[in-house]
Design an enzyme around this catalytic site. Sequence first.
Site, short mmCIF file in Angstrom:
data_model
loop_
_atom_site.label_atom_id
_atom_site.label_comp_id
_atom_site.label_asym_id
_atom_site.label_seq_id
_atom_site.Cartn_x
_atom_site.Cartn_y
_atom_site.Cartn_z
N ARG A 81 -1.85 -6.66 12.14
CA ARG A 81 -2.86 -6.01 13.00
C ARG A 81 -3.42 -6.96 14.02
O ARG A 81 -3.62 -6.61 15.18
CB ARG A 81 -4.01 -5.51 12.14
CG ARG A 81 -3.64 -4.25 11.46
CD ARG A 81 -4.77 -3.25 11.53
NE ARG A 81 -4.40 -2.19 10.63
CZ ARG A 81 -5.26 -1.43 10.00
NH1 ARG A 81 -6.55 -1.64 10.15
NH2 ARG A 81 -4.84 -0.49 9.23
N ARG A 137 0.85 -1.20 0.00
CA ARG A 137 0.00 0.00 0.00
C ARG A 137 0.88 1.25 0.00
O ARG A 137 1.64 1.46 0.95
CB ARG A 137 -0.88 0.04 1.25
CG ARG A 137 -1.75 -1.19 1.45
CD ARG A 137 -3.12 -1.00 0.83
NE ARG A 137 -3.81 -2.26 0.72
CZ ARG A 137 -4.93 -2.59 1.38
NH1 ARG A 137 -5.46 -1.73 2.22
NH2 ARG A 137 -5.51 -3.75 1.18
N GLU A 158 -10.11 -2.19 13.61
CA GLU A 158 -10.43 -3.07 12.49
C GLU A 158 -9.35 -4.11 12.25
O GLU A 158 -8.18 -3.78 12.14
CB GLU A 158 -10.59 -2.19 11.24
CG GLU A 158 -10.82 -2.95 9.97
CD GLU A 158 -10.53 -2.12 8.73
OE1 GLU A 158 -10.79 -0.90 8.73
OE2 GLU A 158 -10.03 -2.70 7.74
N GLU A 180 0.35 4.19 0.78
CA GLU A 180 -0.33 5.25 1.54
C GLU A 180 0.66 5.90 2.48
O GLU A 180 1.37 5.20 3.18
CB GLU A 180 -1.42 4.64 2.43
CG GLU A 180 -2.63 4.18 1.71
CD GLU A 180 -3.51 3.38 2.65
OE1 GLU A 180 -4.63 3.82 2.91
OE2 GLU A 180 -3.06 2.31 3.12
N SER A 190 -11.81 -6.74 6.70
CA SER A 190 -12.83 -6.14 5.83
C SER A 190 -13.31 -7.22 4.89
O SER A 190 -12.51 -8.03 4.43
CB SER A 190 -12.20 -5.07 4.94
OG SER A 190 -12.29 -3.82 5.51
N ARG A 214 -0.82 1.81 13.11
CA ARG A 214 -1.42 0.59 12.55
C ARG A 214 -1.34 0.48 11.03
O ARG A 214 -2.03 -0.36 10.44
CB ARG A 214 -2.87 0.49 13.01
CG ARG A 214 -3.77 1.58 12.46
CD ARG A 214 -5.16 1.33 12.94
NE ARG A 214 -6.14 2.02 12.16
CZ ARG A 214 -7.43 1.98 12.43
NH1 ARG A 214 -7.85 1.30 13.47
NH2 ARG A 214 -8.29 2.62 11.68
N HIS A 215 -0.54 1.30 10.39
CA HIS A 215 -0.37 1.20 8.94
C HIS A 215 1.06 0.86 8.56
O HIS A 215 2.00 1.49 9.04
CB HIS A 215 -0.76 2.51 8.24
CG HIS A 215 -2.23 2.76 8.25
ND1 HIS A 215 -2.85 3.45 9.26
CD2 HIS A 215 -3.21 2.39 7.38
CE1 HIS A 215 -4.16 3.51 9.00
NE2 HIS A 215 -4.40 2.86 7.88
P1 ATP Z 1 -7.69 1.37 8.01
O1 ATP Z 1 -9.16 1.74 8.05
O2 ATP Z 1 -7.15 1.07 9.31
O3 ATP Z 1 -6.80 2.29 7.26
P2 ATP Z 1 -8.14 0.08 5.60
O4 ATP Z 1 -7.17 -0.56 4.72
O5 ATP Z 1 -9.54 -0.40 5.59
O6 ATP Z 1 -7.61 0.06 7.11
P3 ATP Z 1 -8.94 2.59 4.48
O7 ATP Z 1 -10.35 2.25 4.78
O8 ATP Z 1 -8.43 2.66 3.10
O9 ATP Z 1 -8.00 1.59 5.29
O10 ATP Z 1 -8.50 3.95 5.19
C1 ATP Z 1 -9.37 4.82 5.87
C2 ATP Z 1 -9.08 4.84 7.36
O11 ATP Z 1 -7.69 4.67 7.61
C3 ATP Z 1 -9.39 6.09 8.07
O12 ATP Z 1 -10.73 6.13 8.47
C4 ATP Z 1 -8.49 6.05 9.27
O13 ATP Z 1 -9.01 5.17 10.25
C5 ATP Z 1 -7.25 5.36 8.76
N1 ATP Z 1 -6.14 6.20 8.36
C6 ATP Z 1 -5.60 6.23 7.14
N2 ATP Z 1 -4.58 7.09 7.07
C7 ATP Z 1 -4.47 7.63 8.28
C8 ATP Z 1 -3.58 8.61 8.84
N3 ATP Z 1 -2.62 9.20 8.14
N4 ATP Z 1 -3.76 8.94 10.14
C9 ATP Z 1 -4.71 8.34 10.87
N5 ATP Z 1 -5.57 7.42 10.38
C10 ATP Z 1 -5.46 7.07 9.11
P1 AMO Z 2 -8.70 -3.67 3.45
O1 AMO Z 2 -8.08 -2.64 2.58
O2 AMO Z 2 -9.63 -3.18 4.51
O3 AMO Z 2 -9.54 -4.71 2.57
O4 AMO Z 2 -7.57 -4.55 4.12
C1 AMO Z 2 -7.86 -5.73 4.83
C2 AMO Z 2 -7.19 -5.70 6.18
O5 AMO Z 2 -5.81 -5.49 6.06
C3 AMO Z 2 -5.31 -4.73 7.15
N1 AMO Z 2 -4.66 -3.51 6.64
C4 AMO Z 2 -3.43 -3.09 6.96
N2 AMO Z 2 -2.50 -3.57 7.79
C5 AMO Z 2 -1.34 -2.92 7.88
N3 AMO Z 2 -1.04 -1.79 7.21
C6 AMO Z 2 -1.94 -1.25 6.34
N4 AMO Z 2 -1.63 -0.16 5.66
C7 AMO Z 2 -3.20 -1.90 6.21
N5 AMO Z 2 -4.31 -1.65 5.46
C8 AMO Z 2 -5.17 -2.64 5.73
C9 AMO Z 2 -6.48 -4.45 8.04
C10 AMO Z 2 -7.65 -4.58 7.11
O6 AMO Z 2 -8.81 -4.95 7.80
N6 AMO Z 2 -9.73 -6.61 -0.55
C11 AMO Z 2 -10.18 -6.20 0.77
C12 AMO Z 2 -10.49 -7.39 1.65
C13 AMO Z 2 -11.68 -8.16 1.17
O7 AMO Z 2 -12.74 -7.54 1.00
O8 AMO Z 2 -11.56 -9.38 1.01
C14 AMO Z 2 -9.10 -5.35 1.43
O9 AMO Z 2 -7.96 -5.36 1.04
O10 AMO Z 2 -6.49 -5.48 9.03
#
Ligand code: ATP
Ligand code: AMO
Length: 478
Positions: free
Chosen positions: A452, A239, A401, A241, A404, A247-248
């Site tokens: 995570r 990613r 989370e 990002e 997903s 947590r990223h």
């Molecule tokens: P996560 O929600 O933890 O990022 P995800 O892969 O589902 O996992 P997205 O749904 O793409 O991520 O990202 C949206 C969310 O990510 C935001 O609502 C926030 O919780 C979190 N997030 C992303 N970037 C940041 C950041 N720079 N600072 C804090 N939170 C962030």
């Molecule tokens: P999503 O983008 O929510 O969904 O990612 C799935 C799970 O991966 C973890 N995660 C991360 N862990 C560490 N660093 C990150 N930057 C990061 N981003 C996400 C979280 C998250 O719940 N294709 C869909 C999944 C599906 O629908 O099958 C997807 O990638 O634990």
Amino acid sequence: TPDLTSLISVVETPEGEHVKFRARIHHIRPLGSKIVFLIFRSQLTTLQGVLTEEEGMVSQNMVRWAEGLNRESIVLVEGMVQKPGDGQEEVHSTRVHNHEVKVEKLFVVTSPSSTLPFQVEDAARPEEYYRREGSHFPRINQKTRLANRALDLRSPVNQAIFRIRSGVCTLFREYLLAHRFLEIQSSKFQESGTESGAAVFKVDYFRRPAFLAQSPQLAKQMCIAADMERVFEIGPVFRAENSNTHRHLTEFTGLDLEMQFDHHYHEVLDMLDGMLKHIFRGLQERFKDEACALHIEAVKTQFPHDDLVILDETPRIRFADGIKMLREDGYKDDDGDEPSEFEDLTTNAERRLGQLVKEKYGADYYILDKFPLEVRPFYTMPDPEDGKLSNSFDIFLRGEEILSGGQRIHVASMLEERMRMADVEPDQAKDYVNGFRWGCPPHGGGGIGLERIVMLFLKLGDIRYSSLLPRDPRSFAR
Ligand code: ATP
Ligand code: AMO
């Protein structure tokens, strides 16, 4: 020569027996001029050895020599198992042992050739030792630890984290194989983005552009279109990002699955729920020694066995009801706005909702179902009863989370329309779209972030601690 005993079995060897083992020197503690205590370490186990000039066991020269050995040397030890003297019980250990080894012979196999940036013992030493010694707790900071990872990983705490991490994969695989899933490995080079097209790493592929996969999403759905029925993958996810949070990561390990279903996408949700419970219960039952190492040592976590509440019936809350709970609680975002049932949860809202769910249901693990369609990726199936909603969900552990997932669109025309709306040109992902054009069964799935789940299960506080060599937006900066 007899086989070497592992340190963990030395700990269980009856008093009076001779043992021969290999271990690291964790710590050296002289007592007067005639006795030296050596703390041996191997993975999770530490054990006290004593070299004493008394009783003519070893020479005075040998005691002197042993005092001057380098910590982290690997030594071959021969000796006899005995009870420690009064007040000498083993406090360095991950468990408090009632055993020590009276050392008779000691050979150095390897010793460090350069100065250690810190002592493994200081990176992970039981707090009770410091309480007893009356000194403060010298935690080595994260930056220093991660910058010297090969040394840092030696600590019993890290040995425990990485065994538990491996355990999560074993339990995931075990459950899914028992439920007729097929394990796949999909390519990480992609012609286009996977999830949205935005957060991808672009690579130079023989002067043509290619992208690192943001998830195995397209591949796992193609397997369903190809009649594999149920598939899973454990693999890297990239990613791009710029999220500098606890947590990223820019590269993490995805635990992904996809399956066809018969009647309702909740069959998929049931499978995911069953699988996650198998993981949590398996960790609680099979990793007691590891949990113990984490408990006593430097990471200030409670026993994950004791305090993680997983109910037999996982609370399933509709997204809109979750938002309602937050509103009724008076929760407001940083900018003072009330949470909306058509926007994704922020990290803070997620955490607050986790607390509210804990208060109401007593659970640390719950499901949020029926997310607004707007905040989900293009492949998500809209709710047939309410076009603003979707048949998709997230799963939370200790208020954050971990997963997903949802039902996917299996009808080609609908998928292509949703792709265009998300600015993804269907022909750029022809392999994927063709699977649907040629007919695909109803299906759904989900993805978990391995780092995570480990971070939250063990309450490590930062995702970097559950990654071997963490990659975040600051990696490789000089
Ligand atoms: P996560 O929600 O933890 O990022 P995800 O892969 O589902 O996992 P997205 O749904 O793409 O991520 O990202 C949206 C969310 O990510 C935001 O609502 C926030 O919780 C979190 N997030 C992303 N970037 C940041 C950041 N720079 N600072 C804090 N939170 C962030
Ligand atoms: P999503 O983008 O929510 O969904 O990612 C799935 C799970 O991966 C973890 N995660 C991360 N862990 C560490 N660093 C990150 N930057 C990061 N981003 C996400 C979280 C998250 O719940 N294709 C869909 C999944 C599906 O629908 O099958 C997807 O990638 O634990």
